[in-house]
Design a protein around this motif. Structure first.
Motif, short mmCIF file in Angstrom:
data_model
loop_
_atom_site.label_atom_id
_atom_site.label_comp_id
_atom_site.label_asym_id
_atom_site.label_seq_id
_atom_site.Cartn_x
_atom_site.Cartn_y
_atom_site.Cartn_z
N ILE A 140 -2.79 4.31 5.42
CA ILE A 140 -2.77 3.87 4.09
C ILE A 140 -4.00 4.96 3.28
CG2 ILE A 140 -4.52 2.31 2.49
CD1 ILE A 140 -3.56 0.15 4.69
N ASP B 211 -6.20 7.36 11.00
CA ASP B 211 -4.92 6.58 10.99
C ASP B 211 -5.15 6.57 9.51
OD1 ASP B 211 -2.90 4.91 10.89
OD2 ASP B 211 -2.92 3.48 12.12
N LYS C 245 3.67 5.40 4.49
CA LYS C 245 3.71 4.59 2.78
C LYS C 245 3.46 5.67 2.33
CE LYS C 245 1.46 0.84 4.58
NZ LYS C 245 2.04 0.00 4.70
N ARG D 280 -3.82 -9.16 -2.53
CA ARG D 280 -3.83 -9.18 -1.46
C ARG D 280 -4.87 -9.61 -1.05
NH1 ARG D 280 -2.95 -9.30 2.98
NH2 ARG D 280 -2.42 -8.14 5.11
N TRP E 156 0.97 -1.35 -0.31
CA TRP E 156 0.28 -0.35 0.35
C TRP E 156 0.99 0.98 -0.12
CZ3 TRP E 156 -5.18 -1.90 1.40
CH2 TRP E 156 -5.46 -2.71 1.97
N GLY F 43 4.47 3.84 10.36
CA GLY F 43 3.44 3.63 10.65
C GLY F 43 3.32 3.36 12.26
N SER F 44 4.05 2.37 12.77
CA SER F 44 3.94 1.88 13.83
C SER F 44 4.52 3.02 14.71
CB SER F 44 4.01 0.36 14.54
OG SER F 44 3.95 -0.21 13.52
#
Ligand code: PXG
Length: 462
Positions: free
Chosen positions: A267, A264, A293, A422, A65, A125-126
């Motif tokens: 993506i 969040d 991303k 996916r 992504w 991202g985490s």
């Protein structure tokens, strides 16, 4: 087109053997992978990948992504290279900054919605999510309400794989491992209309799912809740697009009880839904957002948290350090690449292209080419992201039994037939590079149709 990039130099068996002996892969059953050998990806250009056997593969997932501006962009390589020559690294801790980080902060502030004017940098991202967790809790401490520290998220949400991200997310498979989780998280149901609404209309279901937030707030006590955290569209959960009225209701409830909204955008950010941020697509006015991303199109690891004035002003005015950060926060090379990525996005009008041209075309072609397929129960998506539920029976929405992993069967057919799509349980998801052309969308749909046919053949033969 840069055909079969360097495949002649790659000994597949040798790489697979090294990999099997020494490389532990993320989210992977290592034993099962080692038994068959990992596919070796050797090169990429535009929306295509090549593997070490010379196969050309259409990447319907933009990597993971993230490769929004497509592979092989020389402008991004050049930005990295010249910044490395100039200043490869210096930290942003010791009362110092660097030119690309400062410029990137300004640039991000200019493309984010509302009053998200201050930027905190991280690498994934985490880490951005962990930053949000620590920052909103610290905000309420500064406001004199240290007890206001519970975060509310949703079942089947994905917010990363650190302890913070795992705990905040709603992935049951992740919660089973590495416990205990971080305390202070509550979850509510996800707004998955096709799968969980029963007889409710989309509108009724949107209200019901938002009401679940109000019930949870009242159960926990409004004075104990710091923030509601959600992806505008759930990505890793299978591309769950909420009912149109959902986010407006969520916002009303958060406002009523003075609870912060964290979106969040890891993506949805950077054009995926046809706006710069998913928050704009869904009319959300968040207090804080995470991004990663698409910020650098995945060329280098970089993430950021854009902070609204309410939180940023409090942090700034507070007479103490915010004791949080990473060695590579504001890394000059990653920042230079992200800056060039945003410049390219603007030069090529890519957000408008997704919103007005290729996004609508992609959504329409998916429905036209795949919508009538016997396996496809439902297609949902916005811009260049989509999820498709695979079912045994379209009318009743009945899925395949536990013994038939329909998603994996379909994914394997895609892999073998030059398409990356996916699988998330029984859902197939797509998130191609934003630079995909109409002809490439047509090719993607034709390949997907063929793979759905092959999947049906496989299950019929079981
Ligand atoms: N939030 C969201 C919404 C994400 O999608 C993260 C946080 C964490 O980002 P990092 O950079 O720490 O991975 C993500 C990441 C999948 C998949 O299988 C999705 C993600 C990551 C890995 C796999 O769909 N999303």
């Amino acid at each position: 087109m840069n055909q079969a990039i360097n495949t002649q130099f790659v000994n597949t068996a040798e790489v697979q053997a090294q990999d099997a002996a020494h490389h532990l892969h993320p989210f992977t059953n290592t034993g099962a992978l080692n038994a068959k050998g990992a596919r070796v990806i050797t090169g990429a250009e535009g929306v295509y990948l090549w593997d070490s056997e010379g196969n050309k593969i259409l990447d319907g997932m933009a990597g993971l992504w993230c490769v929004n501006m497509g592979y092989g962009r020389k402008e991004l390589t050049a930005a990295a290279s010249s910044q490395m020559d100039q200043l490869a690294y210096y930290n942003t801790f010791f009362q110092t900054t660097n030119t690309p980080a400062a410029r990137l902060a300004k640039e991000i502030a200019s493309v984010t919605p509302g009053d998200l004017n201050r930027i905190f940098f991280a690498n994934s991202g985490s880490e951005a999510i962990d930053t949000i967790i620590r920052m909103v809790r610290q905000y309420w401490c500064i406001e004199g309400k240290p007890y206001k520290n519970i975060l509310i998220s949703r079942e089947n949400a994905y917010h990363g794989s650190t302890v913070g991200g795992t705990s905040l997310g709603g992935m049951s498979g992740m919660h089973k491992q590495g416990a205990p989780l971080m305390p202070g998280v509550e979850r509510i149901r996800q707004p998955y209309w096709y799968g969980e609404a029963g007889d409710m209309s989309e509108e009724e279901f949107g209200i019901a799912c938002a009401s679940a937030l109000e019930e949870k707030i009242l159960e926990v006590g409004p004075d104990n809740v710091a923030a509601f955290v959600g992806e505008p569209i759930q990505g890793a959960g299978g591309v769950i697009v909420p009912p149109a009225n959902y986010w407006a209701e969520i916002q009303k409830i958060c406002k009523k009880y003075d609870i912060l909204i964290a979106a969040d955008e890891v993506i949805c950010g950077f054009g995926r839904t046809g706006s710069w941020f998913g928050s704009e697509t869904f009319g959300i006015t968040p207090d804080i957002i995470s991004m990663a991303k698409g910020l650098s199109s995945g060329y280098l690891p970089i993430s950021a948290v854009a902070v609204g004035d309410r939180i940023a002003d409090a942090l700034t005015a507070h007479d103490d350090d915010f004791n949080h950060g990473f060695t590579y926060s504001g890394h000059p090379v990653a920042a230079a690449v992200a800056l060039e990525n945003i410049r390219l996005m603007k030069e090529e009008n890519i957000v408008e292209y997704v919103g007005k041209e290729i996004g609508p075309y992609f959504q329409q072609q998916l429905r036209e080419v795949l919508g009538d397929h016997p396996l496809v129960g439902h297609i949902e998506g916005v811009g260049l992201v989509a999820g498709m539920a695979l079912v045994k029976d379209k009318a009743s929405k009945e899925g395949f039994g536990e013994g038939i992993d329909i998603g994996m069967i379909c994914r394997d057919h895609c892999f073998a037939n030059g398409l990356i799509m996916r699988a998330v349980g029984r859902r197939m998801v797509l998130s191609p590079p934003l630079v995909i052309s109409k002809a490439e969308v047509d090719e993607l749909c034709e390949k997907a149709l063929k793979c759905f046919d092959l999947t049906l053949e496989t299950v019929n033969a079981l």
